[in-house]
Scaffold this active site. Structure first.
Site, PDB file in Angstrom:
ATOM      1  N   LYS A 107      27.025  -2.537  41.852  1.00 56.87           N
ATOM      2  CA  LYS A 107      28.310  -2.012  42.322  1.00 56.87           C
ATOM      3  C   LYS A 107      28.459  -2.110  43.837  1.00 56.87           C
ATOM      4  CE  LYS A 107      29.434   0.860  38.361  1.00 56.87           C
ATOM      5  NZ  LYS A 107      28.197   0.765  37.556  1.00 56.87           N
TER       6      LYS A 107
HETATM    7  C1  LIG Z   1      28.261   0.255  36.225  1.00 57.07           C
HETATM    8  C2  LIG Z   1      26.969  -0.225  35.650  1.00 57.07           C
HETATM    9  C3  LIG Z   1      26.921  -1.027  34.487  1.00 57.07           C
HETATM   10  C4  LIG Z   1      28.156  -1.382  33.693  1.00 57.07           C
HETATM   11  O1  LIG Z   1      28.965  -2.281  34.363  1.00 57.07           O
HETATM   12  P1  LIG Z   1      30.466  -2.535  33.889  1.00 57.07           P
HETATM   13  O2  LIG Z   1      31.069  -3.433  34.883  1.00 57.07           O
HETATM   14  O3  LIG Z   1      31.117  -1.172  33.867  1.00 57.07           O
HETATM   15  O4  LIG Z   1      30.411  -3.117  32.532  1.00 57.07           O
HETATM   16  C5  LIG Z   1      25.701  -1.507  34.060  1.00 57.07           C
HETATM   17  N1  LIG Z   1      24.556  -1.184  34.711  1.00 57.07           N
HETATM   18  C6  LIG Z   1      24.566  -0.399  35.811  1.00 57.07           C
HETATM   19  C7  LIG Z   1      23.278  -0.078  36.453  1.00 57.07           C
HETATM   20  C8  LIG Z   1      25.759   0.106  36.332  1.00 57.07           C
HETATM   21  O5  LIG Z   1      25.753   0.880  37.424  1.00 57.07           O
END
Ligand SMILES: *Cc1c(COP(=O)(O)O)cnc(C)c1O
Length: 428
Positions: A107
């Site tokens: 993210k």
């Molecule tokens: C947010 C997140 C996900 C999921 O990602 P999406 O884009 O919502 O499908 C998977 N793994 C981790 C560690 C995350 O922080």
């Protein structure tokens, strides 16, 4: 380039407006009016480009009306200031390590780009923007770090007291400067409810210029397509590439589908999920059936109604047949997740976090002969240390970078789960 709402293709806004508003009033998602095909020569010579250069080439297609070329370069170099390496885990199975950013999760990529776009759009305005975020752990850290020290932007993070991991709490509470943390005596839903109410509060809106860093913001979604190009660049064997993506809200995997649509040679995707398996079920029979969310070890994927499903439909011209030709689903429960973490460590010496473990197992379960597999490792395992130690049945040393963070002093304001108190704090 303009962006339309997935609920109303005739309403179009600029990139700037889409970023500032986050989502259209009709509750759809912003989507580019056309998906540009990248230059053939660029795609053929990806290995001549650095990660930020690839990022710049991808993002300028969408942003050139609103961000001057030089400024975009600066933003992208600043946002993508860490490595995203491909590592071979075993024969034909690689991982794309997305956890080398400041909060050790993918993210960071989207949050850092969004923060810099908002900072830029705000340069010409006189009033400061206040970003309000409620977090259950991961998102808040990426947003806080992404906006750290961005001029003209203040961030207030609400998190549930005692309900985030120690490492996550440190990431939220040790930055200082323009980042303030509110430790709420309540749960995540309470934090979320207060944020929602603040956005509707006339008194607050009269005094503060509020904005959200919502995960469906186009400026968080678009840059996630960049690392699929980066993975392709680094792989020696690029034949029949299959990406397995641990998914919750489906922003990450749909960004990969966007990369494919822009011309990157990807064979297909695996939608890797935990017990919240709405998409794997949907891929079987076309029924999008929301069930209650269940708590799992891969908690960032505990989503029962993934908000990016409309983008998946747009990317395939709403044709279910086209979707199932290019995407397959796979899901694991917690017990399977733990045993996969152990098996991968025993055979390959590679420590998976619970989210990556689901990506790895889903890929292994579905990879065909002559395909090259890549699963996305979405977070560093140290964010989930107790699960890792449980799975591997041994004590694991914390990496050094974690020790440095844990040694920092937490600064947070403890408040009751009481909207009036929260409001008083904001208006103070
Ligand atoms: C947010 C997140 C996900 C999921 O990602 P999406 O884009 O919502 O499908 C998977 N793994 C981790 C560690 C995350 O922080």
């Amino acid at each position: 380039m303009k962006f339309y709402s997935t609920n109303n293709p005739s309403s179009r806004v600029s990139f700037k407006e889409a970023v500032i508003k986050s989502f259209p009033a009709d509750k759809g998602l912003y989507f580019p009016e056309e998906v540009p095909e990248l230059d053939f020569l660029f795609l053929e010579t990806l290995d001549h480009y650095s990660l930020p250069e690839i990022g710049n080439e991808v993002l300028r297609q969408f942003t050139s009306d609103d961000i001057p070329a030089e400024k975009l370069q600066e933003i992208v170099h600043d946002a993508l200031n860490f490595e995203i390496p491909v590592v071979e885990v075993e024969k034909d199975i690689h991982t794309l390590e997305l956890f080398h950013g400041p909060t050790y999760a993918f993210k960071d990529v989207g949050a850092r780009f969004l923060a810099r776009c908002l900072g830029y759009f705000n340069e010409s305005e006189n009033n400061e923007v206040t970003i309000l975020v409620a977090t259950s752990g991961d998102t808040g850290g990426a947003v806080a770090s992404g906006f750290y020290d961005v001029p003209g932007v203040n961030v207030v993070i609400l998190y549930p007291s005692g309900k985030v991991s120690d490492l996550q709490e440190k990431q939220l509470t040790t930055l200082g400067k323009n980042i303030r943390a509110l430790e709420v005596k309540g749960n995540f839903d309470d934090c979320q409810a207060m944020v929602k109410q603040a956005f509707l509060d006339d008194e607050i809106n009269a005094k503060l210029n509020l904005s959200s860093a919502n995960s469906i913001n186009i400026a968080r979604w678009l840059p996630q397509s960049i690392y699929y190009f980066e993975a392709y660049k680094q792989l020696k064997d690029k034949r029949k590439l299959v990406f397995s993506v641990p998914s919750g809200n489906y922003g990450n995997i749909t960004a990969g589908m966007l990369a494919k649509k822009m011309g990157l040679e990807i064979e297909r995707f695996v939608a890797a999920s935990n017990a919240n398996d709405i998409i794997p079920r949907y891929l079987k029979d076309g029924k999008f059936e929301v069930k209650p969310t269940v708590a799992t070890l891969s908690n960032a994927m505990d989503v029962s109604d993934p908000s990016n499903h409309p983008r998946m439909l747009e990317l395939h011209e709403k044709a279910f047949k086209d979707i199932i030709d290019h995407v397959s689903g796979f899901s694991l429960n917690d017990e399977e997740t733990l045993s996969v973490m152990k098996a991968c460590y025993d055979t390959n010496g590679y420590i998976l976090d619970p989210h990556g473990a689901i990506g790895y197992a889903s890929l292994k379960g579905q990879l065909k002969k002559k395909e090259t597999g890549v699963f996305l490792e979405t977070a560093h395992y140290s964010k989930f240390m107790s699960t890792v130690e449980q799975a591997l049945d041994q004590k694991i040393d914390m990496p050094d970078f974690v020790g440095d963070l844990m040694a920092k002093e937490k600064v947070a304001t403890l408040i009751d789960n009481d909207y009036e108190k929260f409001k008083a704090y904001l208006l103070d």
